[in-house]
Design a protein around this motif. Structure first.
Motif, PDB file in Angstrom:
ATOM      1  N   GLY A  27     -68.353  42.768  -8.690  1.00  0.00           N
ATOM      2  CA  GLY A  27     -69.419  41.763  -8.791  1.00  0.00           C
ATOM      3  C   GLY A  27     -69.153  40.752  -9.889  1.00  0.00           C
ATOM      4  O   GLY A  27     -69.379  39.548  -9.710  1.00  0.00           O
ATOM      5  N   VAL A  28     -68.670  41.213 -11.020  1.00  0.00           N
ATOM      6  CA  VAL A  28     -68.354  40.329 -12.144  1.00  0.00           C
ATOM      7  C   VAL A  28     -67.250  39.349 -11.744  1.00  0.00           C
ATOM      8  O   VAL A  28     -67.348  38.144 -11.992  1.00  0.00           O
ATOM      9  N   ALA A  29     -66.198  39.873 -11.113  1.00  0.00           N
ATOM     10  CA  ALA A  29     -65.085  39.015 -10.682  1.00  0.00           C
ATOM     11  C   ALA A  29     -65.553  38.023  -9.618  1.00  0.00           C
ATOM     12  O   ALA A  29     -65.193  36.836  -9.666  1.00  0.00           O
ATOM     13  N   LEU A  30     -66.359  38.470  -8.686  1.00  0.00           N
ATOM     14  CA  LEU A  30     -66.867  37.588  -7.634  1.00  0.00           C
ATOM     15  C   LEU A  30     -67.680  36.447  -8.230  1.00  0.00           C
ATOM     16  O   LEU A  30     -67.529  35.294  -7.818  1.00  0.00           O
ATOM     17  N   CYS A  31     -68.520  36.759  -9.215  1.00  0.00           N
ATOM     18  CA  CYS A  31     -69.303  35.713  -9.893  1.00  0.00           C
ATOM     19  C   CYS A  31     -68.381  34.655 -10.495  1.00  0.00           C
ATOM     20  O   CYS A  31     -68.612  33.454 -10.338  1.00  0.00           O
ATOM     21  N   GLY A  32     -67.346  35.086 -11.175  1.00  0.00           N
ATOM     22  CA  GLY A  32     -66.425  34.149 -11.790  1.00  0.00           C
ATOM     23  C   GLY A  32     -65.661  33.328 -10.772  1.00  0.00           C
ATOM     24  O   GLY A  32     -65.589  32.104 -10.873  1.00  0.00           O
ATOM     25  N   TYR A  33     -65.121  34.000  -9.761  1.00  0.00           N
ATOM     26  CA  TYR A  33     -64.309  33.291  -8.772  1.00  0.00           C
ATOM     27  C   TYR A  33     -65.132  32.287  -7.959  1.00  0.00           C
ATOM     28  O   TYR A  33     -64.621  31.246  -7.570  1.00  0.00           O
ATOM     29  N   ILE A  34     -66.375  32.584  -7.696  1.00  0.00           N
ATOM     30  CA  ILE A  34     -67.195  31.667  -6.896  1.00  0.00           C
ATOM     31  C   ILE A  34     -67.855  30.602  -7.749  1.00  0.00           C
ATOM     32  O   ILE A  34     -67.884  29.427  -7.393  1.00  0.00           O
TER      33      ILE A  34
ATOM     34  N   LEU B  22     -62.607  34.504 -17.191  1.00  0.00           N
ATOM     35  CA  LEU B  22     -61.197  34.370 -16.826  1.00  0.00           C
ATOM     36  C   LEU B  22     -61.008  34.314 -15.309  1.00  0.00           C
ATOM     37  O   LEU B  22     -60.146  33.583 -14.819  1.00  0.00           O
ATOM     38  N   CYS B  23     -61.817  35.064 -14.571  1.00  0.00           N
ATOM     39  CA  CYS B  23     -61.779  34.919 -13.109  1.00  0.00           C
ATOM     40  C   CYS B  23     -62.175  33.497 -12.742  1.00  0.00           C
ATOM     41  O   CYS B  23     -61.559  32.875 -11.874  1.00  0.00           O
ATOM     42  N   GLY B  24     -63.184  32.976 -13.418  1.00  0.00           N
ATOM     43  CA  GLY B  24     -63.628  31.606 -13.160  1.00  0.00           C
ATOM     44  C   GLY B  24     -62.559  30.574 -13.454  1.00  0.00           C
ATOM     45  O   GLY B  24     -62.449  29.567 -12.747  1.00  0.00           O
TER      46      GLY B  24
ATOM     47  N   GLY C 241     -54.546  32.935 -10.187  1.00  0.00           N
ATOM     48  CA  GLY C 241     -55.953  33.319 -10.207  1.00  0.00           C
ATOM     49  C   GLY C 241     -56.135  34.813 -10.403  1.00  0.00           C
ATOM     50  O   GLY C 241     -56.995  35.260 -11.163  1.00  0.00           O
ATOM     51  N   ILE C 242     -55.312  35.579  -9.724  1.00  0.00           N
ATOM     52  CA  ILE C 242     -55.404  37.038  -9.842  1.00  0.00           C
ATOM     53  C   ILE C 242     -54.934  37.502 -11.214  1.00  0.00           C
ATOM     54  O   ILE C 242     -55.551  38.381 -11.829  1.00  0.00           O
TER      55      ILE C 242
ATOM     56  N   LEU D  48     -59.487  41.907  -4.517  1.00  0.00           N
ATOM     57  CA  LEU D  48     -60.397  41.750  -3.375  1.00  0.00           C
ATOM     58  C   LEU D  48     -61.401  40.630  -3.616  1.00  0.00           C
ATOM     59  O   LEU D  48     -61.676  39.833  -2.712  1.00  0.00           O
ATOM     60  N   ALA D  49     -61.949  40.569  -4.818  1.00  0.00           N
ATOM     61  CA  ALA D  49     -62.926  39.527  -5.137  1.00  0.00           C
ATOM     62  C   ALA D  49     -62.309  38.141  -5.001  1.00  0.00           C
ATOM     63  O   ALA D  49     -62.954  37.215  -4.502  1.00  0.00           O
ATOM     64  N   TYR D  50     -61.065  37.992  -5.420  1.00  0.00           N
ATOM     65  CA  TYR D  50     -60.404  36.691  -5.311  1.00  0.00           C
ATOM     66  C   TYR D  50     -60.357  36.240  -3.851  1.00  0.00           C
ATOM     67  O   TYR D  50     -60.739  35.115  -3.519  1.00  0.00           O
ATOM     68  N   PHE D  51     -59.895  37.125  -2.974  1.00  0.00           N
ATOM     69  CA  PHE D  51     -59.734  36.741  -1.571  1.00  0.00           C
ATOM     70  C   PHE D  51     -61.068  36.645  -0.830  1.00  0.00           C
ATOM     71  O   PHE D  51     -61.215  35.809   0.065  1.00  0.00           O
ATOM     72  N   ILE D  52     -62.028  37.453  -1.201  1.00  0.00           N
ATOM     73  CA  ILE D  52     -63.361  37.353  -0.588  1.00  0.00           C
ATOM     74  C   ILE D  52     -64.060  36.082  -1.051  1.00  0.00           C
ATOM     75  O   ILE D  52     -64.822  35.461  -0.301  1.00  0.00           O
ATOM     76  N   ALA D  53     -63.798  35.671  -2.282  1.00  0.00           N
ATOM     77  CA  ALA D  53     -64.452  34.471  -2.829  1.00  0.00           C
ATOM     78  C   ALA D  53     -63.991  33.186  -2.146  1.00  0.00           C
ATOM     79  O   ALA D  53     -64.755  32.222  -2.086  1.00  0.00           O
ATOM     80  N   LEU D  54     -62.776  33.162  -1.633  1.00  0.00           N
ATOM     81  CA  LEU D  54     -62.243  31.930  -1.039  1.00  0.00           C
ATOM     82  C   LEU D  54     -63.137  31.371   0.068  1.00  0.00           C
ATOM     83  O   LEU D  54     -63.570  30.217  -0.015  1.00  0.00           O
TER      84      LEU D  54
END
Length: 174
Positions: free
Chosen positions: A41-48, A99-101, A111-112, A159-165
Motif C-alpha cells: 500500500g505504501v509503495a502503491l501510494c508513492g507510485y501513483i 522514493l517510490c514516488g 523506478g523499482i 508488484l506495486a510498480y507494475f500495478i500502478a502503471l
C-alpha cells in the motif's frame, strides 16, 4: 486551480483509506509479526501519487493511527504504537513512499530500484527502533523483525510498480 486542490485532497484521502485496508490484510506468523500488505500500500501510494502526495498520504495514515484510530496492522491505533518496538517501520513508510514516488515516471528498473531503496530505509528504521526499544543487538533485531519480511516487501514494491502503471494512466484522466 481549485479543481486541482480538490483532486489532491480526494486522492490523498482515497489512498490513505487504501493504505488503512492494506494494513489489515495479514497472514499471522509464529513470530508474532504478521505478513501484511502495508508495504504494498505504501509503495502503491508513492507510485501513483508521486513523492510529495505519497508521503502526505502516509502522514494522513500515521496521524489517523496516532490519534487512536485502529489503522495500523492488527487493527491497532494509538500514539504508543509509533514509539513501540515496531513503530520504526511506520516512520520508515515516509521514505518508502517518497522514493517510490520519485520512481513513478522513470523506467521500470530505475523506478523499482528507488522503491527497493525506500523499503531498505524503512526496514533500517524498523530494525533500529526495535533494537533500541527491546535492547536487542541490531543483527538479532534484523533477524527477528526484518529478515523474513524483506523479500516479501521487495516483491510488494515490484508488484506495486507494475500495478500502478495502468491505475496512474486512468487516474490522470481526472
Amino acid at each position: 486551480m481549485q479543481n486541482s486542490k480538490t483532486k489532491n485532497i480526494i486522492f490523498t484521502g482515497l489512498f490513505a483509506a487504501i493504505l488503512c485496508v492494506c494494513s489489515q490484510i495479514s497472514i499471522p506468523t509464529p513470530f508474532g509479526i504478521p505478513f501484511t500488505l502495508q508495504t504494498f500500500g505504501v509503495a502503491l501510494c508513492g507510485y501513483i501519487l508521486g513523492a510529495k502526495r505519497g508521503a502526505l498520504t502516509v502522514l494522513v495514515y500515521v496521524l489517523l493511527g496516532a490519534v487512536g484510530l485502529p489503522v495500523f496492522a492488527g487493527f491497532i491505533g494509538g500514539f504508543q504504537k509509533l514509539f513501540g518496538a515496531t513503530g520504526g517501520f511506520i516512520f520508515g513508510f515516509f521514505a518508502a513512499s517518497a522514493l517510490c514516488g520519485l520512481g513513478t515516471d522513470k523506467k521500470a528498473v530505475t523506478g523499482i530500484i528507488l522503491g527497493v531503496f525506500g523499503i531498505l530505509i524503512c526496514h533500517f528504521c524498523g530494525v533500529l527502533q526495535y533494537s533500541l526499544v527491546t535492547s536487542n543487538p541490531f543483527i538479532s533485531s534484523f533477524l527477528t523483525v526484518s529478515g523474513m519480511f524483506l523479500v516479501k516487501d521487495i516483491i510488494s514494491v515490484i508488484l506495486a510498480y507494475f500495478i500502478a502503471l495502468p491505475i496512474k494512466k486512468a487516474v490522470s484522466r481526472f
